[in-house]
Design an enzyme around this catalytic site. Sequence first.
Site, short mmCIF file in Angstrom:
data_model
loop_
_atom_site.label_atom_id
_atom_site.label_comp_id
_atom_site.label_asym_id
_atom_site.label_seq_id
_atom_site.Cartn_x
_atom_site.Cartn_y
_atom_site.Cartn_z
N ASP A 100 41.90 -13.01 -50.75
CA ASP A 100 41.82 -12.11 -49.61
C ASP A 100 41.43 -12.85 -48.33
O ASP A 100 41.12 -14.04 -48.35
CB ASP A 100 40.90 -10.92 -49.91
CG ASP A 100 39.45 -11.31 -50.13
OD1 ASP A 100 38.96 -12.20 -49.41
OD2 ASP A 100 38.79 -10.72 -51.01
N LEU A 101 41.43 -12.14 -47.22
CA LEU A 101 41.24 -12.73 -45.90
C LEU A 101 40.01 -13.62 -45.83
O LEU A 101 40.06 -14.73 -45.28
CB LEU A 101 41.15 -11.61 -44.86
CG LEU A 101 40.89 -12.05 -43.41
CD1 LEU A 101 42.09 -12.80 -42.87
CD2 LEU A 101 40.59 -10.83 -42.53
#
Length: 251
Positions: free
Chosen positions: A118-119
Amino acid sequence: MTEERMEDADSGTPRGERIAKWLARAGVASRRDAEKLVEDGRVRLNNQVVTHPATFVGSGDLVTVNGALVEAPDRTRLWRYHKTDGVMTTHRDPQGRPTVFEKLPSSMPRVVSVGRLDLNSEGLLLLTNDGMLARRLELPQTGWIRRYRVRVHGDVTQAMLDSLARGVTVEGVRYGSIEAGLDSSKGSNSWLTVSLKEGKNREIRKVMRHIGLHVTRLIRIAYGPFQLGQLGKGEVEEVTGKVLREQLPRD
């Protein structure tokens, strides 16, 4: 029978390779996403719209997706990439945030990621030009362990972490066994080593929050037999053919 080249009705012999599998091996998308491209009428074979997933691609055929010619699949290749935080694991982001694929060298072929980070997560991300391989390596049945270094904030004991080995249900989602070890603590911050086989969306963050811990840093250090090692942030390195043959699961 349409003009599309389908499986031979008499002999059952396929004329080449199914279009979705061919597109996946060419690195266009996963097989499932490739089937959706066909369903949406975005794939053409020899300038005819493909309307059936059982269409086969043979040697010398021309395939386009959204009007762009797709090169025939190359030999299967795999790369290790050190993803930094703040970068999306997606080909396009509606919010305009930087993506992994924008950061890759221009000499790289079209690739897809094996799973995602994820980010705000960082560390090892495997990339391949073979979408079918990516799908295989993402499946829990492969048995590959994903290992992380995780920094958490909160009061933590090894007994809390040991409870995760039995699996846990969070907000109606069942997560499988997670092995977690307490490596060090300083005040309310601790470093853990976390291992799992499944890797559902934001799994570690959600499970840690469930037991009262807030993840402040998450670094993937291994995916199956492949290690982050000394690969620098933002660096990419191809896995040799010899190592691929030794490490990739057999069909």
